[in-house]
Design a protein around this motif. Structure first.
Motif, PDB file in Angstrom:
ATOM      1  N   ALA A   1      86.094  40.452  71.064  1.00 22.52           N
ATOM      2  CA  ALA A   1      86.471  39.063  71.316  1.00 22.52           C
ATOM      3  C   ALA A   1      85.264  38.136  71.459  1.00 22.52           C
ATOM      4  O   ALA A   1      85.390  36.925  71.287  1.00 22.52           O
ATOM      5  N   ALA A   2      84.100  38.678  71.762  1.00 19.82           N
ATOM      6  CA  ALA A   2      82.912  37.844  71.934  1.00 19.82           C
ATOM      7  C   ALA A   2      82.332  37.386  70.605  1.00 19.82           C
ATOM      8  O   ALA A   2      81.463  36.515  70.571  1.00 19.82           O
ATOM      9  N   ILE A   3      82.795  37.955  69.501  1.00 18.60           N
ATOM     10  CA  ILE A   3      82.213  37.645  68.193  1.00 18.60           C
ATOM     11  C   ILE A   3      83.000  36.515  67.540  1.00 18.60           C
ATOM     12  O   ILE A   3      84.183  36.663  67.272  1.00 18.60           O
TER      13      ILE A   3
ATOM     14  N   LEU B   1      94.407  43.865  74.008  1.00 14.51           N
ATOM     15  CA  LEU B   1      93.160  44.577  74.248  1.00 14.51           C
ATOM     16  C   LEU B   1      91.947  43.663  74.168  1.00 14.51           C
ATOM     17  O   LEU B   1      90.832  44.101  74.429  1.00 14.51           O
ATOM     18  N   GLY B   2      92.144  42.423  73.767  1.00  9.69           N
ATOM     19  CA  GLY B   2      91.022  41.511  73.563  1.00  9.69           C
ATOM     20  C   GLY B   2      90.373  41.643  72.204  1.00  9.69           C
ATOM     21  O   GLY B   2      89.559  40.812  71.816  1.00  9.69           O
TER      22      GLY B   2
ATOM     23  N   ALA C   1     100.187  38.347  72.192  1.00 10.22           N
ATOM     24  CA  ALA C   1      99.428  39.036  73.238  1.00 10.22           C
ATOM     25  C   ALA C   1      97.938  38.754  73.131  1.00 10.22           C
ATOM     26  O   ALA C   1      97.351  38.829  72.047  1.00 10.22           O
ATOM     27  N   GLY C   2      97.327  38.461  74.260  1.00  6.88           N
ATOM     28  CA  GLY C   2      95.874  38.410  74.362  1.00  6.88           C
ATOM     29  C   GLY C   2      95.208  37.256  73.666  1.00  6.88           C
ATOM     30  O   GLY C   2      93.997  37.297  73.422  1.00  6.88           O
ATOM     31  N   ASN C   3      95.952  36.184  73.355  1.00  7.96           N
ATOM     32  CA  ASN C   3      95.380  35.057  72.634  1.00  7.96           C
ATOM     33  C   ASN C   3      94.890  33.971  73.584  1.00  7.96           C
ATOM     34  O   ASN C   3      95.282  33.907  74.748  1.00  7.96           O
TER      35      ASN C   3
ATOM     36  N   TYR D   1      93.722  34.310  81.962  1.00 10.04           N
ATOM     37  CA  TYR D   1      94.514  35.490  82.296  1.00 10.04           C
ATOM     38  C   TYR D   1      93.748  36.333  83.317  1.00 10.04           C
ATOM     39  O   TYR D   1      92.572  36.635  83.135  1.00 10.04           O
ATOM     40  N   VAL D   2      94.422  36.716  84.394  1.00  6.49           N
ATOM     41  CA  VAL D   2      93.789  37.460  85.479  1.00  6.49           C
ATOM     42  C   VAL D   2      94.103  38.947  85.401  1.00  6.49           C
ATOM     43  O   VAL D   2      93.231  39.803  85.556  1.00  6.49           O
ATOM     44  N   GLY D   3      95.350  39.290  85.158  1.00  6.67           N
ATOM     45  CA  GLY D   3      95.758  40.688  85.120  1.00  6.67           C
ATOM     46  C   GLY D   3      97.265  40.797  85.194  1.00  6.67           C
ATOM     47  O   GLY D   3      97.988  39.788  85.146  1.00  6.67           O
TER      48      GLY D   3
END
Length: 888
Positions: free
Chosen positions: A388-390, A460-461, A488-490, A609-611
């Motif tokens: 996700a960092a890329i 999953l990111g 999910a995860g966006n 998102y925290v968890g």
């Protein structure tokens, strides 16, 4: 693709290609035949050179020496097919410098044969202008290994005049041929033809390479000279490469192996029953510089009933720029369209990914094309997994930039079991994942219409899509058949460097069931974070048995969000949820700097998102929950939650966001008789919650329930009988305890730092008897402290324990102590006025409590953040005359 153009006399369905200015080339080969005149036949004619080459057994090299400069050969009957390997090289003509100057004008022939027909292998056509043929400009039917490079096909010697061939520019039915090359000298300009620019058909037509051409434009690549079909059409042919990466310059002009497929009447690239082909490093719908549109009149790239097509890859050099088209940028349609991968492309932007060159309608459409009547594309991937960092600007990423388009960034439509994946894309944002007013999509980021079983992002990111700044919502669903989709995860409304909300809601569900929205960060959008039915807030209902979109899944009710409760060093979230009985639910937790929706609803979004945690309801559909966040949330920020029905380990139907709750900050309440009035923040206005319970005068709010640590709940004391209620609702006591003297003043606090408030009494002589559990029994602490006044309790030093104090009403003096025993005050000061009542709470989200006063005559609250006299930090009015103030 409503029509498929191009048909040779031998049944060849044809396609598209492009060309431009050429550079001089060196001629190492020896001429075996030389064309010295423009005659139709006879010695020195092109016809005679071809005939002579066909009669030999060795490969021939046909050169030109017709005076000097541009020359036109106008045969009156079709030239013979090339039946033996031969090179016809127009760059040998004296006066040639860069552009072709030998023209073959086939308009005078009466049959429908091609201008030049390669019916052999290992032959080359170079440096020619081939136009006005009744059939294809060039047709390849031989054994393969042929090359067509550096030609103008369908236009004039000037590179701008439309003189189209009557079928395709180039058609082929054989394998392993090369159309174009990686240098400017190899570029074909294939434009103005009556069908496609290039047509590749037949299952035997495999392994062909289409590289470095212009199809549908002038030789400069700046204006349209349309082919009247597609730029290139592949029909029933597999394993061909369109474009490549050699010499391609990412972010700049269309160079090297990049094909320019622009300006055509139908599509840029079309696939029909053509599996496992590759499209890399091309411009489709732009000018050659990649800065503005030269639109194809329909789709940029269409895959119809074609499996395994690869459009782009995870390298910058493999990126296609598909922009400026009058239809969608990319259309995947038909039930056989499966396993296509669209990765690493720019769809709707310039070649730098920083400005819009929008496709007029949709960026990418996956499903069914209206009017075609075919099935729905399924199991295709848009993007791919990546850390996700890329960002999309990285050298190696499958991320597509899908931005700047006139309508939606993406549409997923129709079908049964479509199963498409949308992963790691920038939708509405630029190449860096940043907000840019010039690149937003005009409508929604993603629309899902009657399309089941799709996945947007992952939990999953590694599949995170950034969906922001779009003119509509971030994601919209519509249609009852929109079933079992997962979002999910966006990041929806978030960019890589901050926020740029979509103009409407984050996720708007107009239709569908089993739509799971989990693990996303949804913030700063113009509407609600999740909006079911587009009606802002769909309030919870008892039993959660209603119908409609996502069955209007109830959201959780968060009671408190406290830092450092008991032994916890992070943030404790407590609340309740009421839904269907005996079901498992996933509760997602989110943190935001503000409550985005604002009053009067205070139903927010979830910026970060925290968890999450899984909870199970009881036989009545209820569950109390407590959650410890992985890290401490900042004070005076906001927490929200969603609830998602679980099917085993799979999330299914998600609620809207719950009401915002302030982190680590106390809120005011008053009792007016047996009515409890609770407010969600420290502002003026009416109550946000109201219920009836108990009877005055001794009414408290205490965090007594171990199932809801940190949550201050209603307690009523009559004499020495304590009546505990576990929710903010009317009803009977959930717990009853007898403790203390009947004439005492009840207090409660976390005396031992275990996170639970327990009972205590202060008798008229200021004797304190405190107990560490909420039951009858002897006091754990028994001592004398303070003079005449009102007992107060708070965490004065931030150590997680509540200790004692007294507010002396006649002098407005506070005498506070850090230990629960007799002794001198640790804090002694004056604050407040005569006739006011003391209140204690964490007003600023810090680690310790502050003090304040309430005026029962006019409902005025005057709060101070520190334990000292001084000016008011927070001031407002709440409550009617003569109610009792409390803090929750």
């Amino acid at each position: 693709m409503k029509k498929r153009y191009g048909l040779l006399p031998i049944g060849l369905l044809v396609g598209i290609l492009y060309g431009a200015a050429l550079l001089p080339v060196a001629h190492a080969a020896t001429c075996t035949q030389t064309v010295t005149n423009t005659n139709n036949s006879g010695a020195g004619s092109l016809r005679q050179a071809i005939t002579s080459a066909n009669s030999g057994s060795n490969a021939d090299y046909i050169c030109f020496s017709i005076g000097s400069g541009a020359q036109t050969i106008a045969p009156t009957t079709s030239l013979p097919p090339l039946n033996q390997p031969v090179t016809i090289d127009g760059t040998t003509q004296p006066g040639w410098t860069s552009a072709p100057i030998i023209e073959i004008n086939a308009g005078g022939t009466s049959d429908s044969n091609p201008g030049l027909w390669i019916n052999t292998s290992n032959s080359t056509l170079r440096g020619l202008v081939i136009n006005r043929a009744k059939g294809n400009g060039v047709m390849i039917t031989g054994g393969g290994g042929n090359t067509v490079a550096g030609n103008y096909i369908g236009i004039g010697l000037d590179g701008t005049t439309k003189l189209g061939n009557q079928v395709d520019g180039v058609g082929m039915i054989t394998a392993n041929n090369t159309i174009g090359g990686t240098t400017v000298a190899d570029r074909n300009v294939i434009s103005g033809n009556a069908a496609n620019g290039i047509g590749i058909t037949n299952q035997a037509a495999t392994g062909n390479k289409i590289i470095g051409n212009y199809a549908g434009t002038n030789a400069a690549g700046t204006a349209a000279i349309p082919n009247y079909g597609d730029a290139i059409l592949l029909n029933n042919s597999q394993h061909n490469d369109i474009g490549g990466t050699t010499g391609t310059t990412p972010g700049g002009a269309c160079t090297g192996s990049c094909n320019l497929f622009s300006g055509n009447t139908h599509n840029g690239i079309g696939f029909y029953l053509a599996d496992n082909n590759s499209v890399k490093g091309n411009f489709v719908g732009l000018n050659a510089s990649g800065t503005s549109a030269v639109p194809n009149d329909d789709i940029g790239i269409e895959s119809q009933e074609a499996a395994g097509i690869t459009i782009g890859n995870a390298t910058a050099a493999g990126r296609n720029v598909i922009s400026g088209n009058k239809g969608a940028g990319i259309l995947l349609t038909g039930s056989a369209t499966t396993g296509n991968v669209v990765a690493g492309n720019f769809v709707g932007t310039n070649s730098a990914g920083t400005g819009a060159v929008g496709n007029y309608s949709i960026g990418i459409s996956v499903g069914n094309s209206p009017g075609l009547g075919n099935g729905y594309a399924r199991n295709n991937t848009i993007g791919g997994t990546v850390d996700a960092a890329i960002p999309c600007s990285a050298a190696s990423t499958p991320c597509n930039v899908i931005s700047g388009n006139g309508q939606n960034g993406m549409i997923l439509s129709g079908g049964s079991g479509t199963g498409n994946l949308v992963l790691s894309n920038h939708i509405g944002l630029d190449i860096n994942g940043a907000s840019n007013a010039n690149v937003r999509n005009g409508m929604d980021g993603i629309g899902i219409l009657n399309s089941p079983n799709n996945t947007i992002g992952n939990d999953l990111g590694t599949g995170r899509n950034y969906i922001g700044a779009n003119g509509g919502a971030g994601i919209v669903t519509a249609g009852d058949a929109t079933d079992t989709n997962t979002i999910a995860g966006n990041y929806i409304g978030r960019t890589r460097d901050g926020y740029s909300g979509n103009a409407q809601g984050g996720v708007v569900l107009w239709g569908g069931y089993n739509i799971a929205i989990v693990g996303n960060s949804i913030g700063e959008n113009g509407g609600y974070g999740i909006d079911i039915d587009g009606n802002k807030v769909s309030q919870n209902d008892a039993g959660d048995g209603d119908a409609g979109v996502n069955h209007h899944q109830n959201f959780p009710d968060v009671y408190s969000v406290r830092n450092n409760v008991g032994s916890s060093t992070t943030t404790t979230v407590s609340g309740m949820m009421s839904s269907a009985p005996n079901k498992q639910y996933r509760i997602d937790f989110f943190n935001s700097a503000g409550c985005n929706a604002g009053k009067p609803d205070n139903y927010g979004e979830g910026n970060s998102y925290v968890g999450s945690q899984i909870v199970g309801t009881d036989q009545f559909g209820n569950i109390s929950f407590s959650y410890q966040t992985p890290t401490t949330l900042p004070g005076n920020t906001y927490l929200t939650t969603t609830a998602t029905l679980m099917d085993g380990s799979s999330p299914r139907e998600t609620s809207e966001f719950s009401k915002c709750r302030v982190v680590n900050a106390s809120k005011p309440a008053v009792s007016n008789g047996a009515n409890w009035l609770l407010k969600d923040d420290l502002t003026e206005g009416v109550q946000d919650q109201q219920f009836g319970y108990g009877f005055p005068p001794n009414m408290l709010l205490c965090a007594w329930d171990p199932a809801k640590p940190g949550t201050k709940l209603p307690v009523v004391v009559s004499g020495n009988t304590w009546f505990f209620r576990a929710s903010y609702t009317t009803g009977v006591a959930d717990k009853v305890v007898s403790y203390g003297p009947a004439n005492g003043k009840p207090v409660c606090g976390d005396w031992n730092g275990d996170g639970i408030d327990t009972i205590g009494m202060v008798d008229p002589a200021m004797r304190w008897t405190l107990r560490n559990s909420n039951d009858g029994g002897p006091a754990n602490a028994d001592f004398q402290y303070g003079g005449a006044g009102i007992p107060v309790v708070g965490d004065w030093n931030g150590d997680g324990r509540d200790t004692i104090g007294v507010f002396e009403t006649d002098t407005s003096s506070w005498r506070l102590r850090n230990e629960n025993n007799s002794g001198v005050p640790d804090y002694s000061f004056q604050y407040g006025g005569l006739g006011t009542y003391p209140v204690v709470g964490n007003w600023n989200g810090g680690s310790s409590d502050g003090i304040g006063t309430y005026n029962p005559g006019n409902g005025e609250w005057s709060l101070r953040n520190t334990l000292s006299g001084g000016p008011v930090n927070t001031h407002y009015y709440f409550g009617q005359s003569n109610p009792r103030p409390m803090i929750w």
